[in-house]
Design a protein around this motif. Structure first.
Motif, PDB file in Angstrom:
ATOM      1  N   VAL A   1      -6.462  10.227  -5.267  1.00  0.00           N
ATOM      2  CA  VAL A   1      -5.354  11.046  -4.518  1.00  0.00           C
ATOM      3  C   VAL A   1      -4.050  10.636  -5.040  1.00  0.00           C
ATOM      4  CG1 VAL A   1      -4.540  11.231  -2.187  1.00  0.00           C
ATOM      5  CG2 VAL A   1      -7.035  11.138  -2.353  1.00  0.00           C
ATOM      6  N   TYR A   2      -3.849   9.616  -5.323  1.00  0.00           N
ATOM      7  CA  TYR A   2      -2.357   8.893  -5.765  1.00  0.00           C
ATOM      8  C   TYR A   2      -2.274   9.721  -7.068  1.00  0.00           C
ATOM      9  CZ  TYR A   2       1.276   5.757  -6.969  1.00  0.00           C
ATOM     10  OH  TYR A   2       2.396   5.330  -7.381  1.00  0.00           O
ATOM     11  N   ALA A   3      -3.160   9.736  -8.162  1.00  0.00           N
ATOM     12  CA  ALA A   3      -2.879  10.324  -9.262  1.00  0.00           C
ATOM     13  C   ALA A   3      -2.797  11.893  -9.299  1.00  0.00           C
ATOM     14  CB  ALA A   3      -4.017   9.836 -10.230  1.00  0.00           C
ATOM     15  N   THR A   4      -3.703  12.424  -8.424  1.00  0.00           N
ATOM     16  CA  THR A   4      -3.562  13.875  -8.422  1.00  0.00           C
ATOM     17  C   THR A   4      -2.493  14.284  -7.617  1.00  0.00           C
ATOM     18  OG1 THR A   4      -6.155  13.902  -8.337  1.00  0.00           O
ATOM     19  CG2 THR A   4      -4.811  15.913  -7.449  1.00  0.00           C
ATOM     20  N   ALA A   5      -1.979  13.773  -6.650  1.00  0.00           N
ATOM     21  CA  ALA A   5      -0.904  14.182  -5.991  1.00  0.00           C
ATOM     22  C   ALA A   5       0.463  14.197  -6.759  1.00  0.00           C
ATOM     23  CB  ALA A   5      -0.581  13.364  -4.713  1.00  0.00           C
ATOM     24  N   GLU A   6       0.346  12.990  -7.711  1.00  0.00           N
ATOM     25  CA  GLU A   6       1.477  12.503  -8.653  1.00  0.00           C
ATOM     26  C   GLU A   6       1.716  13.610  -9.617  1.00  0.00           C
ATOM     27  OE1 GLU A   6       1.494   8.780 -10.262  1.00  0.00           O
ATOM     28  OE2 GLU A   6       3.284   8.316  -9.149  1.00  0.00           O
ATOM     29  N   MET A   7       0.531  14.014 -10.081  1.00  0.00           N
ATOM     30  CA  MET A   7       0.322  15.186 -11.265  1.00  0.00           C
ATOM     31  C   MET A   7       0.873  16.321 -10.715  1.00  0.00           C
ATOM     32  SD  MET A   7      -2.733  16.182 -13.798  1.00  0.00           S
ATOM     33  CE  MET A   7      -3.191  14.292 -14.007  1.00  0.00           C
TER      34      MET A   7
ATOM     35  N   MET B   1       0.752  -1.283   0.015  1.00  0.00           N
ATOM     36  CA  MET B   1       0.003  -0.030   0.150  1.00  0.00           C
ATOM     37  C   MET B   1       0.735   1.159   0.055  1.00  0.00           C
ATOM     38  SD  MET B   1      -2.798   1.269   2.992  1.00  0.00           S
ATOM     39  CE  MET B   1      -4.157   0.658   2.428  1.00  0.00           C
ATOM     40  N   ASP B   2       0.291   2.322  -0.666  1.00  0.00           N
ATOM     41  CA  ASP B   2       1.061   3.505  -0.637  1.00  0.00           C
ATOM     42  C   ASP B   2       0.668   4.141   0.532  1.00  0.00           C
ATOM     43  OD1 ASP B   2       2.510   6.122  -1.748  1.00  0.00           O
ATOM     44  OD2 ASP B   2       0.334   6.624  -1.742  1.00  0.00           O
ATOM     45  N   TRP B   3       1.364   4.575   1.601  1.00  0.00           N
ATOM     46  CA  TRP B   3       0.955   5.123   2.761  1.00  0.00           C
ATOM     47  C   TRP B   3      -0.029   6.626   2.598  1.00  0.00           C
ATOM     48  CZ3 TRP B   3       2.771   3.362   7.539  1.00  0.00           C
ATOM     49  CH2 TRP B   3       2.513   3.964   8.913  1.00  0.00           C
ATOM     50  N   PHE B   4       0.660   7.417   1.835  1.00  0.00           N
ATOM     51  CA  PHE B   4      -0.034   8.708   1.519  1.00  0.00           C
ATOM     52  C   PHE B   4      -1.735   8.712   1.024  1.00  0.00           C
ATOM     53  CE2 PHE B   4      -1.092  12.624  -1.015  1.00  0.00           C
ATOM     54  CZ  PHE B   4      -1.014  13.656  -0.011  1.00  0.00           C
ATOM     55  N   SER B   5      -1.832   7.816  -0.272  1.00  0.00           N
ATOM     56  CA  SER B   5      -3.021   7.823  -0.774  1.00  0.00           C
ATOM     57  C   SER B   5      -3.826   6.689  -0.239  1.00  0.00           C
ATOM     58  CB  SER B   5      -2.864   7.575  -2.348  1.00  0.00           C
ATOM     59  OG  SER B   5      -2.103   6.432  -2.642  1.00  0.00           O
ATOM     60  N   ARG B   6      -3.297   5.515   0.538  1.00  0.00           N
ATOM     61  CA  ARG B   6      -3.742   4.292   0.911  1.00  0.00           C
ATOM     62  C   ARG B   6      -4.367   3.434  -0.272  1.00  0.00           C
ATOM     63  NH1 ARG B   6      -3.511   8.202   4.388  1.00  0.00           N
ATOM     64  NH2 ARG B   6      -4.973   8.355   6.144  1.00  0.00           N
ATOM     65  N   LYS B   7      -3.657   3.748  -1.560  1.00  0.00           N
ATOM     66  CA  LYS B   7      -4.000   3.045  -2.629  1.00  0.00           C
ATOM     67  C   LYS B   7      -3.117   1.523  -2.616  1.00  0.00           C
ATOM     68  CE  LYS B   7      -2.873   2.956  -7.690  1.00  0.00           C
ATOM     69  NZ  LYS B   7      -4.164   2.706  -8.266  1.00  0.00           N
ATOM     70  N   VAL B   8      -3.968   0.598  -2.621  1.00  0.00           N
ATOM     71  CA  VAL B   8      -3.307  -0.754  -3.011  1.00  0.00           C
ATOM     72  C   VAL B   8      -2.539  -0.996  -4.261  1.00  0.00           C
ATOM     73  CG1 VAL B   8      -3.587  -3.407  -2.853  1.00  0.00           C
ATOM     74  CG2 VAL B   8      -5.122  -1.843  -1.304  1.00  0.00           C
TER      75      VAL B   8
ATOM     76  N   SER C   1     -13.468   9.689   3.592  1.00  0.00           N
ATOM     77  CA  SER C   1     -13.693  10.986   4.476  1.00  0.00           C
ATOM     78  C   SER C   1     -12.311  11.723   4.681  1.00  0.00           C
ATOM     79  CB  SER C   1     -14.399  10.511   5.706  1.00  0.00           C
ATOM     80  OG  SER C   1     -13.531   9.966   6.612  1.00  0.00           O
ATOM     81  N   ALA C   2     -11.201  10.776   5.017  1.00  0.00           N
ATOM     82  CA  ALA C   2     -10.049  11.634   5.266  1.00  0.00           C
ATOM     83  C   ALA C   2      -9.660  12.505   3.769  1.00  0.00           C
ATOM     84  CB  ALA C   2      -8.876  10.675   5.662  1.00  0.00           C
ATOM     85  N   PHE C   3     -10.024  12.244   2.838  1.00  0.00           N
ATOM     86  CA  PHE C   3      -9.604  12.706   1.428  1.00  0.00           C
ATOM     87  C   PHE C   3     -10.647  13.563   0.641  1.00  0.00           C
ATOM     88  CE2 PHE C   3      -7.007   8.409   1.070  1.00  0.00           C
ATOM     89  CZ  PHE C   3      -5.842   9.144   1.706  1.00  0.00           C
ATOM     90  N   ASP C   4     -11.637  14.079   1.761  1.00  0.00           N
ATOM     91  CA  ASP C   4     -12.660  15.029   1.230  1.00  0.00           C
ATOM     92  C   ASP C   4     -13.726  14.137   0.349  1.00  0.00           C
ATOM     93  OD1 ASP C   4     -12.002  17.034   2.851  1.00  0.00           O
ATOM     94  OD2 ASP C   4     -10.691  17.755   1.313  1.00  0.00           O
ATOM     95  N   GLY C   5     -13.754  12.942   0.421  1.00  0.00           N
ATOM     96  CA  GLY C   5     -14.661  11.896  -0.483  1.00  0.00           C
ATOM     97  C   GLY C   5     -14.047  11.653  -1.620  1.00  0.00           C
ATOM     98  N   ARG C   6     -12.651  11.929  -1.892  1.00  0.00           N
ATOM     99  CA  ARG C   6     -11.982  11.141  -3.086  1.00  0.00           C
ATOM    100  C   ARG C   6     -11.658   9.763  -2.702  1.00  0.00           C
ATOM    101  NH1 ARG C   6      -7.195  15.253  -4.023  1.00  0.00           N
ATOM    102  NH2 ARG C   6      -7.114  15.156  -1.607  1.00  0.00           N
ATOM    103  N   THR C   7     -11.165   9.075  -3.887  1.00  0.00           N
ATOM    104  CA  THR C   7     -10.972   7.687  -3.776  1.00  0.00           C
ATOM    105  C   THR C   7      -9.423   7.687  -3.816  1.00  0.00           C
ATOM    106  OG1 THR C   7     -10.483   7.346  -6.195  1.00  0.00           O
ATOM    107  CG2 THR C   7     -13.031   7.149  -5.190  1.00  0.00           C
ATOM    108  N   PRO C   8      -8.723   6.537  -3.216  1.00  0.00           N
ATOM    109  CA  PRO C   8      -7.319   6.520  -3.129  1.00  0.00           C
ATOM    110  C   PRO C   8      -6.786   6.639  -4.669  1.00  0.00           C
ATOM    111  CG  PRO C   8      -8.407   4.743  -1.796  1.00  0.00           C
ATOM    112  CD  PRO C   8      -9.253   5.432  -2.790  1.00  0.00           C
TER     113      PRO C   8
END
Length: 277
Positions: free
Chosen positions: A265-271, A138-145, A255-262
Motif C-alpha cells: 500500500v505504501y509503495a503503490t500509493a507513493e508511485m 507508523m504511516d497512518w495511511f498504509s499502517r506501515k511501521v 482486509s482494509a486494503f483488499d488483502g494487500r500488505t502495508p
C-alpha cells in the motif's frame, strides 16, 4: 592492560545492537519481584482486552483471577508500564508540566496518501526477568511501521532516535500525531519535528482512539509475538520483534486494503502520487 577507548567502543556497539541509548545502558531501572513482573504481564494482557479498565476495575478483575492485590499496587504497576484507561479522566498519562501541548489536527481530516500523517506510541514489552519499552513510528495511511526502538527506560532518547531514522529513510510527513506522553512533548522530540518542517498534532487526554491504528498494532504484536515468547535478553527481544515487524510490513495481509500488505500500500500509493505529479 585494558584500553579504555576500546571498552567505550564495545559498550557503544552493544547499545547499537539492542537499539538503546548509552545513558540507558548504564542506568539500571528499579527491580521488581518475580511476582510483580508476572502481575505486570497479566495486567498488560488483560488491558489488551479491556482498555477502559482503571486501577479499581483492574483490581477486581485480578482478584477474580485469584490474585491477592490492592488498588494501590495495581495503580503503581499500571503506571510503571504506561497504561491508562481510555475514558476521559484527570491526571492519567499526565504530560510533563513544563512541556507544551499541541492541538489535535486530525479531526475531520481526510487522510488519503502515505506520508500525509505519521503517528507514534510507546508500549511495554514483558520479558522473562524484566521488561523493556518499545516505540514505533507508523504511516497512518498504509499502517506501515517506518522505524522502531527498544529501551529499558521511558526517556525521550530512544523515541528521538526512531524519529530520526524514519525521517532519514522515508522523508517527512505533513503531520506527526502522538499522545501527550512526556517523551513526545519533550524539547528534543518536538524540536526534531519542527526542524524538519513537520506540523505537530497531539491526542486529547485519555483519547486512545485518536491513535487507534497504532493501538491495533500493539494488540497484534503482543498476541502474535510477545505473549508467545518469554524473551530472556534485549537482543532476543530485538530479534523477535524485528522479525515480526518485518512480517507485518511485508507479508501480513490487511482486509482494509483488499488483502494487500502495508509495504504494498505504501509503495503503490507513493508511485501513483509520483506519476500524477
Amino acid at each position: 592492560m585494558i584500553d579504555p577507548d576500546h571498552n567505550r567502543l564495545s559498550i557503544r556497539r552493544q547499545c547499537e545492537l539492542v537499539s538503546i541509548s548509552r545513558a540507558s545502558f548504564y542506568r539500571q531501572p528499579a527491580s521488581e519481584t518475580a511476582e510483580n513482573l508476572e502481575l505486570m504481564r497479566v495486567i498488560d494482557e488483560a488491558f489488551m482486552e479491556t482498555p477502559w479498565y482503571g486501577s479499581r476495575q483492574m483490581m477486581r478483575h485480578l482478584r477474580r483471577q485469584g490474585w491477592c492485590v490492592g488498588r494501590k499496587r495495581v495503580r503503581r504497576l499500571m503506571r510503571k508500564i504506561g497504561l491508562s484507561p481510555i475514558y476521559q479522566a484527570p491526571k492519567t498519562s499526565a504530560p510533563h508540566p513544563q512541556h507544551r501541548i499541541y492541538p489535535y489536527l486530525l479531526r475531520h481530516l481526510s487522510i488519503a496518501r502515505p506520508d500525509q500523517v505519521w503517528c507514534a506510541d510507546v508500549t511495554y514489552i514483558p520479558m522473562r526477568r524484566g521488561f523493556l519499552y518499545l516505540v514505533a513510528i507508523m504511516d497512518w495511511f498504509s499502517r506501515k511501521v517506518l522505524a522502531w526502538r527498544l529501551s529499558n527506560t521511558m526517556d525521550a532518547d530512544f523515541c528521538v532516535a526512531a524519529l530520526e531514522e524514519a525521517i532519514a529513510r522515508h522523508g517527512r510527513p505533513d503531520i506527526f500525531n502522538t499522545d501527550q506522553g512526556s517523551q513526545f512533548t519533550s524539547f528534543a522530540f518536538t524540536t526534531t519535528l519542527k526542524d524538519a518542517g513537520i506540523r505537530i498534532s497531539m491526542d486529547g487526554r485519555g483519547r486512545w482512539m485518536d491513535n487507534v491504528f497504532i493501538e491495533r498494532l500493539w494488540r497484534s504484536l503482543k498476541y502474535e509475538c510477545v505473549f508467545l515468547n518469554a524473551f530472556e535478553t534485549g537482543s532476543e527481544a530485538r530479534s523477535g520483534i524485528g522479525s515480526w515487524i518485518d512480517y507485518y510490513n511485508r507479508r501480513r495481509l490487511h482486509s482494509a486494503f483488499d488483502g494487500r500488505t502495508p509495504d504494498e500500500v505504501y509503495a503503490t500509493a507513493e508511485m501513483t502520487e509520483q506519476l500524477a505529479a
